[in-house]
Write an enzyme that holds these catalytic residues in place. Structure first.
Site, PDB file in Angstrom:
ATOM      1  N   VAL A  70       0.838  -1.203   0.000  1.00 15.12           N
ATOM      2  CA  VAL A  70       0.000   0.000   0.000  1.00 15.12           C
ATOM      3  C   VAL A  70       0.872   1.253   0.000  1.00 15.12           C
ATOM      4  O   VAL A  70       0.708   2.156  -0.825  1.00 15.12           O
ATOM      5  CB  VAL A  70      -0.952  -0.005   1.215  1.00 15.12           C
ATOM      6  N   TYR A  71       1.818   1.300   0.918  1.00 20.34           N
ATOM      7  CA  TYR A  71       2.714   2.457   1.001  1.00 20.34           C
ATOM      8  C   TYR A  71       3.523   2.612  -0.282  1.00 20.34           C
ATOM      9  O   TYR A  71       3.631   3.712  -0.837  1.00 20.34           O
ATOM     10  CB  TYR A  71       3.650   2.295   2.192  1.00 20.34           C
ATOM     11  N   ALA A  72       4.102   1.513  -0.754  1.00 18.41           N
ATOM     12  CA  ALA A  72       4.929   1.585  -1.960  1.00 18.41           C
ATOM     13  C   ALA A  72       4.124   2.094  -3.150  1.00 18.41           C
ATOM     14  O   ALA A  72       4.618   2.887  -3.961  1.00 18.41           O
ATOM     15  CB  ALA A  72       5.525   0.212  -2.267  1.00 18.41           C
TER      16      ALA A  72
ATOM     17  N   SER B 210       1.671   4.182  -3.135  1.00 18.53           N
ATOM     18  CA  SER B 210       1.483   5.634  -3.028  1.00 18.53           C
ATOM     19  C   SER B 210       2.723   6.375  -3.508  1.00 18.53           C
ATOM     20  O   SER B 210       2.621   7.445  -4.124  1.00 18.53           O
ATOM     21  CB  SER B 210       1.145   6.027  -1.586  1.00 18.53           C
TER      22      SER B 210
END
Length: 215
Positions: free
Chosen positions: A82-84, A86
């Site tokens: 999820v973070y990657a 973004s």
């Protein structure tokens, strides 16, 4: 945000979009609301803030925009999809926006540090956090600034403050003590010392030199 900046400084030369939060771990375990909050801050807020400062920079004919990305934007990191994602979105945003605004004299780029010691790491999988600590791959935020500017973070901030003070010394008749506090120094002695280190003269001498040169 921009109106408050212009009220204090009169213009915006450099904008750093450094907002972000973190959701790590397996996608199946991520809370939908947490995903929404992270994408809103990491992507939407960055895009909207950059959009808001562009008209001012276009009108002035130039400016620099820096966006904080991540190493996670450059290769698949299976422990943080999820973070990657973004940060991959932010890299695309920077690359495409750069091609739109360069004709206005505006430069936009990103910095992609590895794991930096901040509150975001509290959500890291424990095994990955320990692995990073053991390998020495965690860095301080001040190290990122030093690598990018060639100065320590404190030196960089002081240089920016002194440059702002120079403009006020030339363009206003404010007292030097007033300018000292306006640009962020907490006492006049420290302001004078830093000004001398960077400009090779006192603020008063700088003002007199400018008045003699430009009448």
């Amino acid at each position: 945000m921009l109106p408050q900046i212009l009220d204090k400084t009169g213009q915006l030369d450099i904008f750093h979009a450094n907002a972000g939060t973190y959701v790590g771990g397996d996608l199946v375990d991520a809370e939908p609301d947490a995903i929404d909050r992270m994408l809103n801050l990491n992507v939407n807020v960055v895009m909207k803030n950059v959009r808001d400062v562009l008209p001012h920079m276009i009108e002035r004919g130039g400016g620099d925009i820096i966006v904080t990305s991540s190493l996670a934007a450059h290769f698949p990191t299976p422990w943080e999809p999820v973070y990657a994602s973004s940060k991959w979105a932010i890299n695309c945003f920077v690359q495409t926006t750069r091609r739109q605004v360069f004709k206005h004299g505006i430069r936009i780029g990103s910095v992609s540090p590895g794991p930096v010691i901040t509150a975001l790491l509290s959500d890291w999988p424990q095994e990955k956090l320990q692995e990073a600590k053991d390998s020495g791959s965690l860095i301080e935020a001040s190290e990122v600034a030093e690598r990018k500017t060639g100065n320590t973070f404190t030196d960089f901030v002081n240089r920016m403050r002194v440059n702002r003070a120079c403009m006020l010394l030339m363009e206003t008749d404010q007292y030097i003590s007033t300018i000292c506090y306006a640009v962020g120094f907490n006492n006049v002695a420290n302001f004078n010392r830093r000004f001398m280190e960077i400009k090779g003269m006192t603020p008063g001498e700088f003002r007199k030199q400018g008045q003699a040169r430009f009448g």
